[in-house]
Write an enzyme that holds these catalytic residues in place. Structure first.
Site, mmCIF file in Angstrom:
data_model
loop_
_atom_site.group_PDB
_atom_site.id
_atom_site.type_symbol
_atom_site.label_atom_id
_atom_site.label_comp_id
_atom_site.label_asym_id
_atom_site.label_seq_id
_atom_site.Cartn_x
_atom_site.Cartn_y
_atom_site.Cartn_z
ATOM 1 N N TYR A 53 -0.475 107.591 -18.741
ATOM 2 C CA TYR A 53 -1.011 107.903 -17.610
ATOM 3 C C TYR A 53 -0.352 107.479 -16.418
ATOM 4 O O TYR A 53 -0.539 108.062 -15.382
ATOM 5 C CB TYR A 53 -2.497 106.939 -17.541
ATOM 6 N N LYS A 57 0.142 104.242 -32.996
ATOM 7 C CA LYS A 57 0.918 105.252 -33.674
ATOM 8 C C LYS A 57 2.149 104.544 -34.106
ATOM 9 O O LYS A 57 3.227 105.070 -33.702
ATOM 10 C CB LYS A 57 0.771 106.714 -33.436
ATOM 11 N N ASP A 63 -4.893 108.650 -35.479
ATOM 12 C CA ASP A 63 -5.478 109.716 -36.148
ATOM 13 C C ASP A 63 -6.719 109.252 -37.229
ATOM 14 O O ASP A 63 -7.404 109.806 -37.496
ATOM 15 C CB ASP A 63 -4.173 110.523 -36.915
ATOM 16 N N ASP A 78 -8.831 106.978 -24.361
ATOM 17 C CA ASP A 78 -9.648 107.904 -23.641
ATOM 18 C C ASP A 78 -10.106 108.830 -24.647
ATOM 19 O O ASP A 78 -11.574 109.187 -24.781
ATOM 20 C CB ASP A 78 -8.535 108.808 -22.914
ATOM 21 N N ASP A 91 -14.377 108.875 -26.101
ATOM 22 C CA ASP A 91 -15.371 110.189 -26.117
ATOM 23 C C ASP A 91 -15.821 110.402 -27.394
ATOM 24 O O ASP A 91 -17.100 110.758 -27.346
ATOM 25 C CB ASP A 91 -14.521 111.434 -25.540
HETATM 26 C C1 IPM Z 1 -12.321 108.815 -18.565
HETATM 27 C C2 IPM Z 1 -12.013 110.156 -17.644
HETATM 28 C C3 IPM Z 1 -10.690 110.031 -17.088
HETATM 29 C C4 IPM Z 1 -9.743 109.617 -17.887
HETATM 30 C C5 IPM Z 1 -10.352 110.914 -16.151
HETATM 31 C C6 IPM Z 1 -11.544 111.475 -15.036
HETATM 32 C C7 IPM Z 1 -9.324 110.809 -15.174
HETATM 33 O O1 IPM Z 1 -11.673 110.914 -18.772
HETATM 34 O O2 IPM Z 1 -12.407 107.735 -17.671
HETATM 35 O O3 IPM Z 1 -12.162 108.660 -19.572
HETATM 36 O O4 IPM Z 1 -8.730 110.062 -18.391
HETATM 37 O O5 IPM Z 1 -9.229 108.491 -17.800
HETATM 38 MG MG MG Z 2 -12.099 110.323 -20.707
#
Ligand code: IPM
Ligand code: MG
Length: 370
Positions: free
Chosen positions: A143, A194, A227, A251, A255
């Site tokens: 990032y 990884k 993975d 990230d 999710d």
């Molecule tokens: C998160 C989001 C952010 C990230 C975006 C909005 C920049 O997906 O907080 O997980 O990638 O960190």
């Molecule tokens: Mg995210």
């Protein structure tokens, strides 16, 4: 409680402001009924800040964030800002806050409440009572790594570069947070990278292992390739207690973990920096969900993820775990009673608006004092 805790509210875009309004009502309730006192200020972040201030995070807002005891953020982004310059896109405001406040440890819990077990796309027996905590490194890795950019190679050919980079101390400080959290939970930590492909992953594994031996030998530590972790999360998610991983894997895996619960509208997060000599630490709290532009402004959004982000603030920044629990229990009672916002609605239950959910939670809070 002594001096008022200072909170900077950055509602942002989309459903951020409407979710935040319900949290504000709960803050007011705590002041009126629990004798707490919060000094709340508001600022702009994301698309709305681009529109009004020409930047997704102004220097003044950044300074306000630095001097607040804690920041509560709503959501950023939306299709209106899809075509703004990459450097000032809404997300850049969020990334700048993380980096400038030094919020290196991002805590993302994912849990399945009994009342919402059918919201998951996985079988109930796989996710029942699921309770995992992902600790995502938040200020390093790909990032922020340099070099980065797009260069022109001529003849219509271009080259896009990002750099995955971690130092020992960056790895150790986030691993330390994760080990400490594990001790307060089931005492199990899974470190994810990884190392079979990436040098930064090899270093990650070596540093986590050495910190474990030095300071946390009592915690059950395992290592997993990212993975495989993605696969194990859907195969048997309850094998995990705390997961620690880098910015990008975190990230994605967070999710995925969020979706195991089926209710993104419920999940909070905390981003923490280094503890200062006086015991305080920079902190920002935000829901895991995004700005949901498709339902913004319609009083439909689920405010609970933002509310639970506030309860994480009560717990981690203000040491008010009892009040946090009171609020969380009130929300769970509302859900158990069958009142649901649209995102978690199920047949036979009562659909409520964002405001209606706030009303219901305040009702349960009142009842908790009766
Ligand atoms: C998160 C989001 C952010 C990230 C975006 C909005 C920049 O997906 O907080 O997980 O990638 O960190
Ligand atoms: Mg995210």
């Amino acid at each position: 409680m002594g001096q008022a805790k200072t909170i900077l509210m950055l509602a942002g875009d989309g459903i951020g402001p409407e979710a935040m309004r319900q949290v504000r009502r709960v803050m007011d309730w705590l002041e009126q009924r629990r004798g707490l006192s919060f000094a709340v200020t508001e600022g702009l972040v994301g698309g709305i800040a681009i529109d009004r201030e020409g930047t997704p995070l102004s220097d003044a807002t950044l300074e306000a964030a630095k001097s607040a005891d804690a920041v509560l953020l709503g959501a950023v982004g939306g299709p209106q800002w899809d075509n703004v310059d990459f450097a000032i896109r809404p997300e850049a405001g969020l990334l700048r806050l993380r980096k400038e406040l030094g919020l290196f440890a991002n805590l993302r819990p994912a849990m399945v409440l009994d009342a919402l077990i059918d919201a998951s796309t996985l079988k109930p027996e796989i996710v029942r009572s699921l309770n995992i905590m992902i600790v995502r490194e938040l200020t390093g890795g790909v990032y922020f790594g340099e070099p980065r950019g797009i260069t022109d190679l001529g003849d219509g050919e271009k080259r896009g570069v990002n750099t995955q980079v971690y130092t020992s101390s960056e790895i150790r400080r986030v691993a330390r947070v994760a080990f400490e959290l594990a001790r307060k939970r089931q005492n199990r930590l899974c470190s994810v990278e990884k190392a079979n492909v990436m040098e930064s992953g090899r270093l990650w594994r070596a540093e986590v292992t050495s910190l474990h031996q030095a300071d946390f030998a009592d915690v059950a530590l395992s290592h997993m390739y990212a993975d495989n972790c993605a696969m194990q999360l859907v195969r048997n998610p309850r094998q995990f207690d705390v997961i620690v991983t880098d910015n990008l894997f975190g990230d994605m895996l967070s999710d995925e973990a969020a979706m195991l619960t089926g209710s993104l509208g419920m999940l909070p997060s905390a981003s923490l920096g280094a503890t200062r000599p006086d015991g305080s630490r920079p902190a920002m709290y935000e829901p895991v969900h995004g700005s949901a532009p498709d339902i913004a402004g319609q009083d439909k959004a689920n405010p609970i993820a933002t509310l639970f982000s506030f309860t994480m603030m009560l717990r981690y920044s203000f040491d008010l775990g009892d009040e946090a629990e009171r609020i969380e229990k009130a929300a769970v009672r509302v859900l158990d009673g069958g009142r649901r916002t649209a995102d978690i609605m199920a047949p036979g239950l009562t659909e409520v608006s964002t405001t209606g959910m706030g009303d219901a939670i305040l009702g349960e809070l009142d009842a908790s004092l009766a």
